[in-house]
Design a protein around this motif. Sequence first.
Motif, PDB file in Angstrom:
ATOM      1  N   LEU A  77      53.932 -12.300 -66.586  1.00 20.61           N
ATOM      2  CA  LEU A  77      54.515 -12.424 -65.246  1.00 20.61           C
ATOM      3  C   LEU A  77      54.703 -11.164 -64.117  1.00 20.61           C
ATOM      4  N   ASN A  78      54.459  -9.915 -65.119  1.00 12.65           N
ATOM      5  CA  ASN A  78      54.286  -8.864 -64.299  1.00 12.65           C
ATOM      6  C   ASN A  78      52.777  -8.203 -64.066  1.00 12.65           C
ATOM      7  N   SER A  79      52.026  -9.226 -64.408  1.00 13.22           N
ATOM      8  CA  SER A  79      50.437  -8.588 -64.347  1.00 13.22           C
ATOM      9  C   SER A  79      49.939  -8.614 -62.816  1.00 13.22           C
ATOM     10  N   GLU A  80      49.393  -7.678 -62.533  1.00 17.26           N
ATOM     11  CA  GLU A  80      48.907  -7.620 -61.066  1.00 17.26           C
ATOM     12  C   GLU A  80      48.584  -8.829 -60.330  1.00 17.26           C
ATOM     13  N   SER A  81      47.560  -9.496 -61.031  1.00 16.76           N
ATOM     14  CA  SER A  81      47.013 -10.601 -60.345  1.00 16.76           C
ATOM     15  C   SER A  81      48.333 -11.823 -60.019  1.00 16.76           C
ATOM     16  N   TYR A  82      49.081 -11.918 -60.946  1.00 15.68           N
ATOM     17  CA  TYR A  82      50.163 -12.732 -61.003  1.00 15.68           C
ATOM     18  C   TYR A  82      50.987 -12.181 -59.803  1.00 15.68           C
ATOM     19  N   VAL A  83      51.539 -11.150 -59.726  1.00 12.57           N
ATOM     20  CA  VAL A  83      52.587 -10.722 -58.853  1.00 12.57           C
ATOM     21  C   VAL A  83      52.009 -10.958 -57.326  1.00 12.57           C
ATOM     22  N   ALA A  84      50.625 -10.760 -57.350  1.00 12.62           N
ATOM     23  CA  ALA A  84      50.084 -10.640 -56.015  1.00 12.62           C
ATOM     24  C   ALA A  84      49.998 -12.048 -55.536  1.00 12.62           C
ATOM     25  N   SER A  85      50.024 -13.185 -56.466  1.00 15.05           N
ATOM     26  CA  SER A  85      49.925 -14.527 -56.000  1.00 15.05           C
ATOM     27  C   SER A  85      51.477 -15.076 -55.528  1.00 15.05           C
ATOM     28  N   LEU A  86      52.379 -14.049 -56.016  1.00 19.03           N
ATOM     29  CA  LEU A  86      53.846 -14.507 -55.474  1.00 19.03           C
ATOM     30  C   LEU A  86      54.175 -13.959 -54.006  1.00 19.03           C
ATOM     31  N   THR A  87      53.221 -13.223 -53.439  1.00 17.70           N
ATOM     32  CA  THR A  87      53.565 -12.848 -52.230  1.00 17.70           C
ATOM     33  C   THR A  87      53.301 -13.556 -51.019  1.00 17.70           C
ATOM     34  N   LYS A  88      52.379 -14.360 -51.489  1.00 19.83           N
ATOM     35  CA  LYS A  88      51.700 -15.300 -50.170  1.00 19.83           C
ATOM     36  C   LYS A  88      52.836 -16.132 -49.567  1.00 19.83           C
ATOM     37  N   SER A 100      44.598 -17.306 -70.149  1.00 21.55           N
ATOM     38  CA  SER A 100      45.573 -17.672 -68.779  1.00 21.55           C
ATOM     39  C   SER A 100      45.232 -16.719 -67.893  1.00 21.55           C
ATOM     40  N   GLN A 101      44.947 -15.462 -68.173  1.00 25.72           N
ATOM     41  CA  GLN A 101      44.624 -14.611 -67.202  1.00 25.72           C
ATOM     42  C   GLN A 101      43.255 -14.598 -66.677  1.00 25.72           C
ATOM     43  N   LEU A 102      42.365 -15.196 -67.693  1.00 23.93           N
ATOM     44  CA  LEU A 102      40.846 -15.187 -67.155  1.00 23.93           C
ATOM     45  C   LEU A 102      40.738 -16.543 -66.407  1.00 23.93           C
ATOM     46  N   SER A 103      41.663 -17.447 -66.646  1.00 22.49           N
ATOM     47  CA  SER A 103      41.449 -18.562 -65.673  1.00 22.49           C
ATOM     48  C   SER A 103      41.702 -18.292 -64.261  1.00 22.49           C
ATOM     49  N   GLY A 104      42.230 -17.008 -63.916  1.00 22.33           N
ATOM     50  CA  GLY A 104      42.634 -16.625 -62.398  1.00 22.33           C
ATOM     51  C   GLY A 104      43.489 -17.589 -61.558  1.00 22.33           C
ATOM     52  N   ASP A 105      44.328 -18.469 -62.336  1.00 19.99           N
ATOM     53  CA  ASP A 105      45.205 -19.446 -61.867  1.00 19.99           C
ATOM     54  C   ASP A 105      46.654 -19.100 -62.243  1.00 19.99           C
ATOM     55  N   PRO A 106      47.403 -18.538 -61.116  1.00 20.19           N
ATOM     56  CA  PRO A 106      48.619 -18.369 -61.374  1.00 20.19           C
ATOM     57  C   PRO A 106      49.576 -19.441 -62.074  1.00 20.19           C
ATOM     58  N   MET A 107      49.158 -20.784 -61.816  1.00 18.43           N
ATOM     59  CA  MET A 107      49.959 -21.684 -62.339  1.00 18.43           C
ATOM     60  C   MET A 107      49.573 -21.735 -63.891  1.00 18.43           C
ATOM     61  N   VAL A 108      48.472 -21.590 -64.067  1.00 18.38           N
ATOM     62  CA  VAL A 108      48.112 -21.461 -65.659  1.00 18.38           C
ATOM     63  C   VAL A 108      48.781 -20.244 -66.271  1.00 18.38           C
ATOM     64  N   ASP A 148      52.457 -19.493 -48.657  1.00 18.67           N
ATOM     65  CA  ASP A 148      52.285 -20.892 -48.582  1.00 18.67           C
ATOM     66  C   ASP A 148      53.299 -21.501 -49.641  1.00 18.67           C
ATOM     67  N   PHE A 149      52.709 -22.922 -49.549  1.00 18.25           N
ATOM     68  CA  PHE A 149      53.868 -23.661 -50.358  1.00 18.25           C
ATOM     69  C   PHE A 149      53.610 -23.304 -51.931  1.00 18.25           C
ATOM     70  N   SER A 150      52.429 -23.284 -52.319  1.00 16.36           N
ATOM     71  CA  SER A 150      52.403 -23.179 -53.945  1.00 16.36           C
ATOM     72  C   SER A 150      53.012 -21.678 -54.225  1.00 16.36           C
ATOM     73  N   ALA A 151      53.192 -20.738 -53.477  1.00 15.63           N
ATOM     74  CA  ALA A 151      53.743 -19.494 -53.728  1.00 15.63           C
ATOM     75  C   ALA A 151      54.960 -19.565 -53.823  1.00 15.63           C
ATOM     76  N   ARG A 152      55.753 -20.291 -52.960  1.00 20.59           N
ATOM     77  CA  ARG A 152      57.121 -20.612 -53.012  1.00 20.59           C
ATOM     78  C   ARG A 152      57.509 -21.357 -54.323  1.00 20.59           C
ATOM     79  N   VAL A 153      56.791 -22.185 -54.539  1.00 21.57           N
ATOM     80  CA  VAL A 153      57.064 -22.970 -55.671  1.00 21.57           C
ATOM     81  C   VAL A 153      56.982 -22.075 -57.077  1.00 21.57           C
ATOM     82  N   LEU A 154      55.990 -21.231 -56.953  1.00 19.97           N
ATOM     83  CA  LEU A 154      55.658 -20.511 -57.980  1.00 19.97           C
ATOM     84  C   LEU A 154      56.808 -19.118 -58.314  1.00 19.97           C
ATOM     85  N   ARG A 155      57.096 -18.941 -57.113  1.00 19.45           N
ATOM     86  CA  ARG A 155      58.546 -18.010 -57.009  1.00 19.45           C
ATOM     87  C   ARG A 155      59.679 -18.331 -57.493  1.00 19.45           C
TER      88      ARG A 155
END
Length: 387
Positions: free
Chosen positions: A299-310, A260-268, A312-319
């Motif tokens: 949920l606390n990995s650096e790449s995942y947390v960074a995606s939550l700060t955007k 999941s981390q290698l995918s680079g996709d926060p939704m994954v 856009d709509f996707s980030a709001r859904v993800l939050r």
Amino acid sequence: MSTIFALLALATQSLLLQTAPLQIGDAAPPLTLGEFVAGEPIGQLTKGTVYVIEFSGTTCVPCIRLMPHLSALQERFPEVVIISVFPEEATEVREFLKKRNLKVSYRVAVDVESQTWNHWSDAACQSSIPHAFIIDANSKIAWIGHAALIDEPLEKIVKGTFDAGKDIQRLALEQGVVMAQRQARERASRARAEYDRLNQMVIGGEYKAALAGTIQAMQEYAGSNFEIELFRGFDVFIRVRLPDERNSALTACQQYAIQSQLSGDPMVMHRCAAALVNAAGPEAPCKDQAILHLADAILNSESYVASLTKADFSARVLRFWTSRTQAQLFFIDENKQDAIKILEDTVAELEKSEKDLPQEERRVITPTTRSEVADILSMYAAEPAAR
């Protein structure tokens, strides 16, 4: 061979096994139209005549904008038979033409039972409208493409000077993409059916048989990201519930988390974390603190947390989704107050931020979502966390 070229080779090999789509140079299929709403009806294509078969629709804005141009083309090439094909009922098309005061100088027919669409459009991998076919005087398909681009090929086909070389390759590329998409949808459908079958086995307590089927499915769909993710979550869910597989469960979860981390996709990543929480909590004997800690780490990995700060709509859904999963982790850890607080705080933050958004973007905190959150909060408040 690089990964990209290997995937392309596999895709090409797979596509070659499918029925070839309708191509430029093929004989025109039978014309099985319904009622003609405008122009003199015709029942079949006749050699010696050039035809334009255009597929349209009463709610298609580009189609409507193209209609005056088709009339102009018909007047410019009176020897060409232009037929616009609509999927709606004849009365609906008549009302559409009348309401918009559209006076067409070409033929308009309906294809209510989709026979023409199936024999022409679907067979040629044409899924969006308006698109058109030009049939030459030998009743062969001379051109296929967007209907707004027919002027140049039509003029040359009428003159007998058209070279289809570029269009053959353009169409091959377009059709290859569509066929690959169709194959992916069919593969996803098969995977979902297999998942549902295995899920029924789990519901019936047939864990060992379900695990064997899941392992086989993971091997079958190893090259498909969505399908393999679907079965990875199922794999860890079953392993946690089999005493003989408890030792392998954490390893399987770690492999799933790494992918999941290698995918680079926060939704994954989130789907993985949620699957781990679902697998390892909250009741005994399934509760596994190491797996729950692994979900928290995602949920606390650096790449995942960074995606939550955007913003856009996707980030709001993800939050919102993240807050639900984190709340579940808190609840499993017997921390009801933090579980309730993170959900309430996230909903309040999203509601506040959405007030400044256009109406069409206010889709996260819907009445249905509020109802779901209320149900979760009521459950957290009423029930003690499992020990």
